[in-house]
Write a protein that holds these residues in place. Structure first.
Motif, PDB file in Angstrom:
ATOM      1  N   GLU A   1      30.939  30.704   3.358  1.00 15.25           N
ATOM      2  CA  GLU A   1      32.189  31.350   3.763  1.00 15.25           C
ATOM      3  C   GLU A   1      31.936  32.781   4.228  1.00 15.25           C
ATOM      4  N   ASP A   2      31.052  33.485   3.517  1.00 17.47           N
ATOM      5  CA  ASP A   2      30.729  34.856   3.923  1.00 17.47           C
ATOM      6  C   ASP A   2      30.082  34.869   5.302  1.00 17.47           C
TER       7      ASP A   2
ATOM      8  N   ASN B   1      32.739  34.061   7.937  1.00 16.08           N
ATOM      9  CA  ASN B   1      33.714  35.143   8.089  1.00 16.08           C
ATOM     10  C   ASN B   1      33.120  36.363   8.790  1.00 16.08           C
ATOM     11  N   SER B   2      31.836  36.597   8.570  1.00 16.00           N
ATOM     12  CA  SER B   2      31.205  37.775   9.176  1.00 16.00           C
ATOM     13  C   SER B   2      30.515  37.448  10.495  1.00 16.00           C
TER      14      SER B   2
ATOM     15  N   ALA C   1      30.336  29.931  -1.397  1.00 14.38           N
ATOM     16  CA  ALA C   1      30.625  31.353  -1.240  1.00 14.38           C
ATOM     17  C   ALA C   1      29.755  31.959  -0.141  1.00 14.38           C
ATOM     18  N   ALA C   2      28.471  31.585  -0.113  1.00 13.78           N
ATOM     19  CA  ALA C   2      27.561  32.142   0.889  1.00 13.78           C
ATOM     20  C   ALA C   2      27.946  31.698   2.301  1.00 13.78           C
TER      21      ALA C   2
ATOM     22  N   GLN D   1      21.669  27.666   4.517  1.00 12.26           N
ATOM     23  CA  GLN D   1      22.519  28.413   3.588  1.00 12.26           C
ATOM     24  C   GLN D   1      22.488  27.852   2.167  1.00 12.26           C
TER      25      GLN D   1
END
Length: 362
Positions: free
Chosen positions: A214-215, A218-219, A211-212, A200
């Motif tokens: 966490e995305d 979360n997904s 940010a990447a 990542q």
């Protein structure tokens, strides 16, 4: 090259000194900057371009003392410039020449050696070391702490509840951070977390990577198990706000130079206080930050600033810019008030331009 020369009501008044007074004053300052010793009326009389008796010189000295430009360190001694006198000399009388060819060669050779294959911190450290060596003072640099793109990340277990996170930047920088581990974490979870983060983060800054990641978490795009996910989240917590507040790094080189050429016990005490000042990083960073307010070289003398109120030292500093022409740091020289300002000002100015040029190439 530009130098910040503030024009105050006091400066305007002092510029009204007649030619004779200005020459006597200049001789006293020149002697102080060269030797650090007071200059007496007889010696001043011998140095003047016009004939003036020692008695007449003493009368001029008395007028300069009333103005607060010079003082007698001892009853029967010669005269030395006050801090006000040095400020007046720097602002109204000092002639800044071109950088000598020898100094220019040294700067270009030593600073340019820090080419783009080296980290920004190494470039700044080289600049600080070089300024220290050339000035025989302390070289200082303050810069925004950069957020480089990540090349590699690895977790190293320290004990059952802590791990060391080693972050290697593409610019060669290395950061170590300690994160807490969930109890009973298997070693495989560290490897799994490291592999996920490398996938990542590689090629991204810490801010971008957070940010990447966490995305992805979360997904549910990752296949991490619960314990590995907790390791990643612990790492994210330690990186939170990495770019907030633009943290600063301070580099100081050549403090030992300040111990050279001590002439008296009071000099030793002054240097002891100055070394203590340099340990107070926040104060040094704050003072250097004041040099970011303009494009020119700034000169700070003695107790006119809080940092040097006890040690009576001086600093010559200039900002440098990145490829977007944004000021990203300040470099300079700190030393006694009898610094060779006329030589050090163009030296600092040229070094700042060289460092800025190297950063634009990086």
């Amino acid at each position: 090259m530009s130098i910040e020369r503030p024009i105050s009501e006091l400066t305007i008044g002092l510029t009204q000194l007649d030619k004779r007074s200005r020459e006597v004053f200049r001789r006293i300052v020149d002697s102080y900057l060269t030797t650090g010793e007071p200059l007496g009326s007889r010696n001043v009389s011998r140095l003047l371009s016009v004939a003036l008796s020692p008695a007449s010189v003493r009368n001029v000295m008395a007028d300069l003392e009333v103005l607060g430009l010079i003082y007698a360190p001892h009853t029967s001694a010669g005269r030395l410039p006050t801090e006000l006198g040095l400020r007046f000399f720097v602002d109204a009388m000092m002639e800044i020449g071109e950088l000598s060819s020898d100094d220019r060669s040294v700067i270009e050779r030593q600073v340019s050696a820090s080419n783009r294959s080296r980290s920004v911190e190494e470039i700044l450290t080289d600049a600080s070391t070089m300024l220290s060596g050339m000035s025989r003072g302390a070289g200082v640099v303050v810069a925004s702490k950069l957020d480089p793109a990540i090349k590699h990340i690895e977790f190293v277990a320290l004990d059952p509840e802590r791990a060391l996170v080693v972050i290697v930047g593409e610019d060669g920088s290395v950061e170590n951070r300690i994160v807490a581990l969930p109890k009973g974490l298997p070693s495989s979870a560290l490897v799994e977390a490291g592999n996920f983060l490398n996938a990542q983060m590689r090629g991204r800054t810490l801010g971008e990577a957070r940010a990447a990641i966490e995305d992805a978490l979360n997904s549910a795009q990752s296949e991490l198990d619960e314990l590995s996910t907790r390791v990643v989240e612990a790492g994210l917590a330690s990186w939170a706000g990495v770019s907030a507040g633009q943290p600063r790094q301070l580099i100081v080189r050549g403090q030992a130079n300040l111990l050279e050429d001590l002439k008296a016990l009071e000099d030793l005490e002054r240097i002891r206080l100055l070394l203590e000042d340099l340990e107070g990083k926040k104060e040094v960073i704050d003072l250097l930050g004041r040099a970011e307010t303009g494009d020119g070289v700034r000169i700070f003398i003695g107790s006119e600033n809080k940092l040097f109120s006890l040690s009576g030292s001086s600093m010559v500093a200039a900002p440098f810019r990145d490829d977007e022409k944004k000021i990203v740091g300040v470099l300079g020289v700190i030393g006694p008030t009898r610094l060779n300002y006329a030589r050090i000002v163009p030296m600092v100015d040229y070094t700042a331009k060289m460092v800025g040029s190297l950063l634009k190439q990086g």
